[in-house]
Design an enzyme around this catalytic site. Sequence first.
Site, short mmCIF file in Angstrom:
data_model
loop_
_atom_site.label_atom_id
_atom_site.label_comp_id
_atom_site.label_asym_id
_atom_site.label_seq_id
_atom_site.Cartn_x
_atom_site.Cartn_y
_atom_site.Cartn_z
N ASP A 43 0.99 -1.07 -0.02
CA ASP A 43 -0.01 0.14 -0.07
C ASP A 43 0.91 1.18 -0.02
O ASP A 43 1.69 1.42 0.85
CB ASP A 43 -1.04 0.02 1.12
CG ASP A 43 -1.91 1.20 1.37
OD1 ASP A 43 -2.99 1.16 0.69
OD2 ASP A 43 -1.55 2.23 1.87
N TYR A 48 2.69 9.93 0.09
CA TYR A 48 3.65 9.54 1.08
C TYR A 48 5.11 9.80 0.55
O TYR A 48 6.19 9.54 1.20
CB TYR A 48 3.58 7.88 1.29
CG TYR A 48 2.24 7.59 1.73
CD1 TYR A 48 1.44 8.23 2.49
CD2 TYR A 48 2.08 6.26 1.68
CE1 TYR A 48 0.12 7.89 2.83
CE2 TYR A 48 0.59 5.56 2.46
CZ TYR A 48 -0.02 6.58 2.86
OH TYR A 48 -1.42 6.12 3.41
N HIS A 110 -7.72 9.29 -1.95
CA HIS A 110 -7.33 9.20 -0.69
C HIS A 110 -8.30 9.90 0.51
O HIS A 110 -8.46 9.46 1.45
CB HIS A 110 -5.94 10.03 -0.82
CG HIS A 110 -5.04 9.37 0.44
ND1 HIS A 110 -3.64 9.48 0.32
CD2 HIS A 110 -5.09 9.16 1.59
CE1 HIS A 110 -3.05 9.12 1.45
NE2 HIS A 110 -3.94 8.97 2.33
P1 NDP Z 1 0.15 1.11 11.97
O1 NDP Z 1 -0.98 0.96 12.83
O2 NDP Z 1 0.63 0.20 10.69
O3 NDP Z 1 1.48 1.06 12.90
C1 NDP Z 1 2.75 1.61 12.42
C2 NDP Z 1 3.73 1.50 13.83
O4 NDP Z 1 3.58 0.31 14.39
C3 NDP Z 1 5.06 1.73 13.24
O5 NDP Z 1 5.60 2.68 14.13
C4 NDP Z 1 5.76 0.27 13.20
O6 NDP Z 1 7.25 0.44 13.69
C5 NDP Z 1 5.10 -0.22 14.38
N1 NDP Z 1 4.94 -1.78 14.31
C6 NDP Z 1 4.89 -2.52 12.88
N2 NDP Z 1 4.83 -3.82 13.36
C7 NDP Z 1 4.90 -4.01 14.71
C8 NDP Z 1 4.86 -5.02 15.60
N3 NDP Z 1 4.56 -6.17 15.00
N4 NDP Z 1 4.78 -4.77 16.83
C9 NDP Z 1 5.17 -3.50 17.28
N5 NDP Z 1 5.13 -2.33 16.38
C10 NDP Z 1 4.93 -2.66 15.35
O7 NDP Z 1 0.11 2.55 11.40
P2 NDP Z 1 0.10 3.49 9.99
O8 NDP Z 1 -0.72 4.58 10.42
O9 NDP Z 1 1.37 3.47 9.29
O10 NDP Z 1 -1.05 2.67 9.16
C11 NDP Z 1 -0.73 1.40 8.55
C12 NDP Z 1 -0.68 1.75 6.74
O11 NDP Z 1 -1.99 2.36 6.43
C13 NDP Z 1 0.05 3.16 6.73
O12 NDP Z 1 1.38 2.79 6.46
C14 NDP Z 1 -0.46 3.50 5.26
O13 NDP Z 1 0.10 2.60 4.15
C15 NDP Z 1 -1.98 3.18 5.38
N6 NDP Z 1 -2.67 4.35 5.87
C16 NDP Z 1 -3.78 4.91 5.00
C17 NDP Z 1 -4.33 6.14 5.20
C18 NDP Z 1 -5.28 6.72 4.69
O14 NDP Z 1 -5.58 7.77 4.77
N7 NDP Z 1 -5.86 6.05 3.70
C19 NDP Z 1 -3.87 6.77 6.78
C20 NDP Z 1 -2.96 6.14 7.56
C21 NDP Z 1 -2.46 5.21 7.04
P3 NDP Z 1 8.32 -0.12 12.69
O15 NDP Z 1 8.49 0.32 11.42
O16 NDP Z 1 9.54 0.28 13.39
O17 NDP Z 1 7.97 -1.45 12.85
#
Ligand code: NDP
Length: 317
Positions: A43, A48, A110
Amino acid sequence: MKTLKFSNGDTMHAIGLGTWKATGGDVKKAVKEALKAGYRHIDTATAYGNEDSIGEALAEVFAEGEIFREDVFITSKLWNDSHAEGQVIPALEESLKKLKLDYLDLYLIHWPVAFRNGVDSPKKPSDYLTPEEAPIIETWKQMEQAKNDGLARHIGVSNFSDIKLKELVSKAKIKPEMNQIELHPLLQQDNLLEYCKSENIHVTAYSPLGSGDRSENMKGKDEPNLLEIQAIKDIARKHNASAGQILINWQTQRGNAAIPKSTSREHIKENFKAASIELDKDDMKKIAALDEHYRFITGEFFEEPSKGYKDIYDEKS
Ligand code: NDP
């Protein structure tokens, strides 16, 4: 891996890799790690600023000859500054160029908000186009054109309430095939899920882990940490799994896709393996009791009442 099936028979892995706030070499490495770990769903979004790096990763992996373009489901999203007439297809073509692809699997609007072309993040009312200046149905007609032209195999929306979806469905020739929304145990959105199901609109859960990284767009450090909720930790212990895996599996068990973001090799692998857990009725009941209607992504940063955008999610009144 569970899949979500589209009406033409195409499928999408229920667990994909999120990439918001991951850029440059970090996201390139993460995408390669993910594909090697078994992910087939990535995604991204114009906003981004990482389509270039993801494109490099995909090209390098495809060149190795073990994973093919058609094996991977790639989503990108139209930014708010390209809603107006004649802007959607060029924006999509720009994404394709950066991603080094000739089609996307899924292209999403979006946000249900339009900015003037070239406005990345609005600072003043004149940075917005009103819903009359850029009606969402006119943007949607261009999305339909993108699908008809084969530039996107599937089209959908993101951050749409049931009110906005119903209006779009009533006017669209091609129904949105996906709504990507914030979903996690503190924000379960049962009514919106039910409506999407009734219209065969798939749902992808964003921020399934509570969004981790804090930015100025969010509320700050005192936000809840989903990974520390006692009920989630108890269920994780019961299944010999991590809290993150429970949060991800809960989404797929409800029939949704989830796109946890990670640039850590361990988390990438761990999140993918969430597919093998089976939550039971008691687990699902305990998680259902956690709903607080709590949003990490409030959408307030796009609200501009003077321009007709006063309640992004249609839930304040
Ligand atoms: P998430 O809920 O996916 O959380 C991401 C965070 O969790 C990062 O800090 C990551 O750190 C950490 N993390 C990942 N896996 C683990 C694990 N197993 N244990 C502990 N911590 C973990 O947040 P997002 O807001 O990024 O949402 C996910 C995706 O959704 C986005 O990246 C994007 O692609 C999409 N999105 C879409 C939106 C929209 O408006 N359509 C808005 C927001 C998000 P680390 O990298 O260190 O693992």
